[in-house]
Design a protein around this motif. Structure first.
Motif, short mmCIF file in Angstrom:
data_model
loop_
_atom_site.label_atom_id
_atom_site.label_comp_id
_atom_site.label_asym_id
_atom_site.label_seq_id
_atom_site.Cartn_x
_atom_site.Cartn_y
_atom_site.Cartn_z
N HIS A 189 0.83 -1.21 0.00
CA HIS A 189 0.00 0.00 0.00
C HIS A 189 0.86 1.25 0.00
N ILE A 190 1.85 1.23 0.85
CA ILE A 190 2.69 2.41 0.95
C ILE A 190 3.44 2.62 -0.36
N ALA A 191 3.93 1.52 -0.92
CA ALA A 191 4.67 1.63 -2.18
C ALA A 191 3.78 2.23 -3.25
N ALA A 192 2.57 1.73 -3.30
CA ALA A 192 1.64 2.23 -4.31
C ALA A 192 1.37 3.71 -4.08
N ALA A 193 1.18 4.06 -2.82
CA ALA A 193 0.91 5.45 -2.50
C ALA A 193 2.08 6.32 -2.91
N GLY A 194 3.28 5.82 -2.58
CA GLY A 194 4.49 6.57 -2.92
C GLY A 194 4.59 6.79 -4.42
N THR A 195 4.34 5.71 -5.14
CA THR A 195 4.43 5.81 -6.59
C THR A 195 3.41 6.81 -7.12
N LYS A 196 2.21 6.73 -6.57
CA LYS A 196 1.15 7.64 -7.01
C LYS A 196 1.56 9.08 -6.78
N ALA A 197 2.08 9.30 -5.58
CA ALA A 197 2.49 10.66 -5.24
C ALA A 197 3.57 11.13 -6.20
N ALA A 198 4.51 10.22 -6.47
CA ALA A 198 5.60 10.59 -7.36
C ALA A 198 5.07 10.97 -8.73
N ILE A 199 4.16 10.13 -9.22
CA ILE A 199 3.62 10.40 -10.54
C ILE A 199 2.83 11.69 -10.54
N ALA A 200 2.11 11.93 -9.47
CA ALA A 200 1.34 13.15 -9.37
C ALA A 200 2.27 14.35 -9.45
N ALA A 201 3.38 14.25 -8.72
CA ALA A 201 4.34 15.35 -8.74
C ALA A 201 4.89 15.56 -10.14
N LEU A 202 5.20 14.46 -10.78
CA LEU A 202 5.71 14.56 -12.15
C LEU A 202 4.69 15.21 -13.07
N CYS A 203 3.44 14.82 -12.86
CA CYS A 203 2.37 15.35 -13.71
C CYS A 203 2.23 16.86 -13.49
N ASN A 204 2.35 17.27 -12.26
CA ASN A 204 2.26 18.70 -11.99
C ASN A 204 3.34 19.46 -12.72
N GLU A 205 4.47 18.82 -12.76
CA GLU A 205 5.62 19.48 -13.36
C GLU A 205 5.45 19.59 -14.87
N ASN A 206 4.86 18.63 -15.44
CA ASN A 206 4.86 18.55 -16.91
C ASN A 206 3.52 18.00 -17.39
N GLU A 207 2.82 18.79 -18.17
CA GLU A 207 1.49 18.35 -18.58
C GLU A 207 1.54 17.16 -19.52
N TYR A 208 2.58 17.17 -20.29
CA TYR A 208 2.73 16.07 -21.23
C TYR A 208 2.80 14.75 -20.49
N ALA A 209 3.55 14.78 -19.42
CA ALA A 209 3.70 13.57 -18.62
C ALA A 209 2.35 13.12 -18.10
N GLN A 210 1.50 14.12 -17.78
CA GLN A 210 0.18 13.77 -17.27
C GLN A 210 -0.59 12.92 -18.27
N GLU A 211 -0.54 13.39 -19.49
CA GLU A 211 -1.23 12.63 -20.53
C GLU A 211 -0.66 11.23 -20.63
N MET A 212 0.65 11.18 -20.57
CA MET A 212 1.33 9.90 -20.70
C MET A 212 0.85 8.94 -19.64
N PHE A 213 0.74 9.49 -18.45
CA PHE A 213 0.49 8.60 -17.33
C PHE A 213 -0.98 8.32 -17.10
N GLU A 214 -1.82 9.04 -17.80
CA GLU A 214 -3.25 8.87 -17.60
C GLU A 214 -3.61 7.40 -17.51
N GLY A 215 -3.15 6.65 -18.52
CA GLY A 215 -3.51 5.24 -18.57
C GLY A 215 -2.54 4.35 -17.79
N GLU A 216 -1.41 4.90 -17.45
CA GLU A 216 -0.35 4.04 -16.93
C GLU A 216 -0.40 3.87 -15.43
N GLU A 217 -1.02 4.86 -14.81
CA GLU A 217 -0.92 4.94 -13.37
C GLU A 217 -1.21 3.62 -12.70
N VAL A 218 -2.32 3.07 -13.11
CA VAL A 218 -2.76 1.85 -12.46
C VAL A 218 -1.70 0.76 -12.64
#
Lengths: 240, 558
Positions: free
Chosen positions: B377-406
């Motif tokens: 759970h913690i790992a998943a949460a950490g990863t999510k947070a990391a991805i969220a941070a990345l997405c904030n930084e870069n919109e392109y990344a957000q699109e990329m990760f839209e489907g990948e997150e899970v």
């Protein structure tokens, strides 16, 4: 045999010494009033000719020779350079040519005999470095020997290069006229050229046969003082 | 290290020989011509001449190397080689220089000077067991050598000379004792034996003090006696190990393992105790023992050493998971030691250059390991947070990760579920590696859109996230611990105060008792006085006299 024609059709290059540095071997042997000056060195033909006189003056000064030598030395160098330059610009045929170089020279009290193969086509070859390695490997300390070997190699290469110019000229003529004689003339011109196909072709190994090792092995003899003076005297006699 | 089976040179010894080549030449193989060679000697590979073909190059190369290996301790010179080979001397020279530059010939052979000695020094022992890495540095003196005269030299020069396989104790032992085994009377007392005064201060030792080193640590009468006995009985020195003996010992240990009787029997010149001592003294002695216990385990796992090392570093701070995996961490310790030995070793053939992909793999493994320790759970949460941070930084990344997150979070989650802490860690590690390798290709089709760099960043971010979560956990734990400790302290204080109060109460009781007792006594005395006075009155003492006496009596009472 297949690759040979392709190689041989390589365009001829402009005349030069077939080494990395285009240095001309110069040999001086000048005698004035019973004083004899012998030396051998290399000269870069690209250097301005004014250097020749400067060099002659300095040499005379360093060796404390009489000033009459200056003009003689300068003249001798100039002549040899002029001869070299007379070939420059001409085409020379260096394709596939590996020649044996034989050394047989005496420097002070050391006699060096050696034989090895030299590729005229290898424009990265470096006689000076070869000589340096030679002296290092054999533990030769006399500083004059290395340059002497290098000059000796250059002289032979120079000789062969001149022959190549001639053969290039001949082959050009023969191409125009007598087509059939081509092979004969080229092989005659470079009389010592080895049969590369036999040496490097398919089956044979590049390892030398045991009985040939001695032929291609350097031999160094150190002479005693008496022998040296005897030899000197004989050379003196021969020169006259 | 290279086993040169005499493939192209049957005149060589038929058995396998051990040669050292520098680690940077590990590309070399007998069978192929490597890109490095092709780069350096282009003329052989451009088909420019019949006298320069790959085949001829290979012949030159193989011959020169074989020639050198006929006598590896001797410097092979070009002038010597060229007489055997047909061809342009300049070209052969070039090949020669290439081989020399890469250390394939003349490696570690000292230049010209005292060539007589070099013969001994340069030779490597043929039978070094596979487990030992011959640590050889360009400086030939550090190579593991057979130099039987080392001992003699040490004796002759009178100096403190170390055998090539010196241990920490050998080198620094005397420094730690602050004494320094300086042979002051070496000139005279050598043959008669050395003297070690029993007192701590006075160490007067002759040249052979070298041998005493072991006993020097117990600076007692015993030590003194011991050195005496060795001097009288043992001329070949039971304490000085020659390299030959050491090598023999190592070989024997590798062969027989812990069976010290057998080992001692094999070494012959040394006792069982000596063997054990020597092995322990050696820098990698314990490692040797370890490797004999789990045969070949070390060498097998050396491949993932880097990861292991990181794992080790990671797990140092988390004590709890280690407990279950103690066994394997010990193993890893060993592996790490081996690795460290190896990394110092420039000769290793095995070492290869880590590519970016490799580092990525190890990163993934590390992330996976962190995730294992943290739970899914913690790992998943950490990863999510990391991805969220990345997405904030870069919109392109957000699109990329839209489907990948899970999938990404699932990925780490699945990793953690796969690795139960109970398992042996090494196996875990391997599996993780496999898992990573397996799962990456699985992911690639999905992730095709996500650029590699981004994936790496995600990985790194996830690692950081998990690490942060981990740190948080540790901090919380620490907090709780502090609280608990403070509570205990307070409790103890209270208990102390209670004790004191109780004590005081008891004291009070005693005081009261005492007080009543004294009161009683007082009353009793008064009554007595009154009796005495009454008696006196009754007997009839004169009034005036009586008066004073009565008065004085009464005054004394009141």
């Amino acid at each position: 045999m297949k690759s040979l024609p392709a190689v041989a059709s390589k365009p001829p290059i402009k005349f030069r010494l077939p080494t990395a540095e285009n240095l001309v071997p110069i040999r001086l042997d000048i005698e004035i009033d019973g004083q004899r000056f012998k030396d051998a060195f290399t000269w870069n033909p690209a250097d301005p000719d004014s250097e020749v006189v400067v060099f002659a003056k300095r040499t005379v000064k360093d060796l404390k020779l009489p000033p009459a030598f200056i003009t003689q030395i300068a003249h001798s160098i100039q002549t040899q350079l002029a001869e070299f330059r007379s070939y420059e610009g001409q085409e020379m045929y260096t394709g596939e040519k590996i020649v044996p170089i034989k050394l047989d020279l005496r420097v002070n009290s050391t006699i060096i005999r050696d034989q090895f193969l030299w590729d005229l086509n290898n424009l990265e070859s470096d006689p000076e470095e070869f000589a340096r390695t030679f002296c290092e490997d054999l533990g030769i300390v006399d500083p004059e020997i290395g340059p002497a070997i290098a000059v000796a190699i250059r002289e032979q290469l120079y000789e062969i290069a001149i022959q190549s110019v001639a053969s290039a000229r001949e082959s050009r003529i023969s191409k125009k006229g007598r087509r059939g004689a081509e092979h004969v003339t080229t092989s005659k011109a470079g009389g010592t050229v080895l049969d590369l196909v036999k040496l490097f072709g398919g089956k044979s190994s590049v390892l030398r046969k045991r009985k040939e090792w001695e032929l291609y092995e350097p031999i160094i003899d150190i002479l005693s003082n008496e022998e040296v003076s005897a030899l000197d005297a004989r050379e003196e006699r021969n020169a006259r | 290290m290279e086993d040169a089976s005499s493939k192209s040179f049957p005149a060589n010894e038929p058995e396998q020989d051990l040669y050292t080549i520098p680690s940077y030449s590990s590309w070399f193989t007998w069978d192929e011509i490597h890109e490095t060679e092709k780069q350096a000697l282009k003329e052989f590979f451009d088909g420019s001449s019949i006298s320069r073909t790959p085949k001829i190059y290979k012949e030159y190369r193989d011959f020169i190397i074989n020639k050198y290996r006929e006598e590896p301790s001797r410097r092979l010179t070009f002038t010597e080689v060229r007489k055997y080979l047909i061809g342009d001397v300049c070209l052969i020279h070039k090949v020669f220089r290439l081989l020399e530059r890469w250390g394939l010939i003349n490696f570690g052979v000292p230049t010209e000077d005292s060539s007589g000695d070099e013969k001994l020094k340069g030779r490597l022992e043929d039978g070094v067991p596979n487990g030992i890495r011959v640590v050889s540095v360009p400086n030939p003196n550090k190579v593991v050598l057979l130099t039987p005269n080392v001992k003699d030299e040490a004796v002759d020069k009178g100096g403190f000379r170390l055998p090539p396989l010196a241990s920490y104790l050998d080198v620094f032992g005397d420094l730690m004792r602050e004494k320094g085994l300086i042979c002051e009377n070496c000139g005279e007392g050598c043959a008669s034996g050395r003297y070690v005064s029993a007192k701590q201060g006075g160490f007067v030792i002759c040249v052979r003090c070298f041998k005493n080193e072991n006993y020097g640590e117990s600076k007692t009468a015993d030590g003194f006696k011991f050195s005496d006995s060795t001097s009288s009985s043992d001329d070949h020195g039971s304490d000085v190990w020659t390299d030959a003996e050491t090598l023999l010992l190592l070989e024997t240990v590798l062969k027989h393992g812990d069976d010290w009787d057998l080992v001692a029997q094999n070494v012959q010149t040394k006792s069982k105790l000596d063997c054990i001592l020597r092995l322990i003294q050696m820098p990698f002695g314990e490692l040797m023992l370890g490797s004999t216990n789990g045969k070949g385990g070390a060498s097998n796992s050396s491949g993932n050493n880097i990861n292991n090392r990181q794992v080790q570093a990671n797990s140092i701070d988390t004590q709890e998971p280690i407990k279950t995996e103690n066994q394997c961490h010990e193993n890893m310790d060993e592996t790490r030691q081996i690795r460290e030995d190896e990394t110092q070793d420039p000769l290793l053939k095995r070492r290869c250059i880590g590519s970016f992909a490799d580092s990525g793999g190890s990163l993934m493994k590390q992330v996976a390991l962190l995730a294992t320790m943290m739970g899914p759970h913690i790992a998943a949460a950490g990863t999510k947070a990391a991805i969220a941070a990345l997405c904030n930084e870069n919109e392109y990344a957000q699109e990329m990760f839209e489907g990948e997150e899970v999938s990404v979070t699932n990925y780490f989650g699945s990793l953690t579920s796969k690795n139960e802490p109970g398992r042996v860690c090494k196996v875990d590690d391997m599996e993780m590696g496999e898992k990573c390798i397996q799962s990456e290709p699985q992911e690639t089709p999905q992730e095709k859109l996500v650029p590699l760099a981004l994936r790496f960043r995600t990985g790194i971010a996830a690692a950081l996230g998990t690490a942060a979560a981990h740190a948080k956990l540790l901090a919380d734990q620490e907090d709780r611990e502090i609280e608990r400790l403070v509570a205990t302290i307070i409790e103890m204080q209270i208990r102390k105060i209670h004790c004191k109060i109780k004590h005081f109460e008891e004291l009070e009781l005693i005081m009261e008792k005492e007080y009543t007792h004294i009161e009683e006594l007082k009353e009793y005395f008064i009554a007595e006085r009154i009796n005495v006075i009454c008696e006196a009155l009754r007997v009839g003492i004169s009034r005036w006299k009586d008066h004073t006496s009565v008065k004085s009596v009464i005054g004394s009472i009141f």
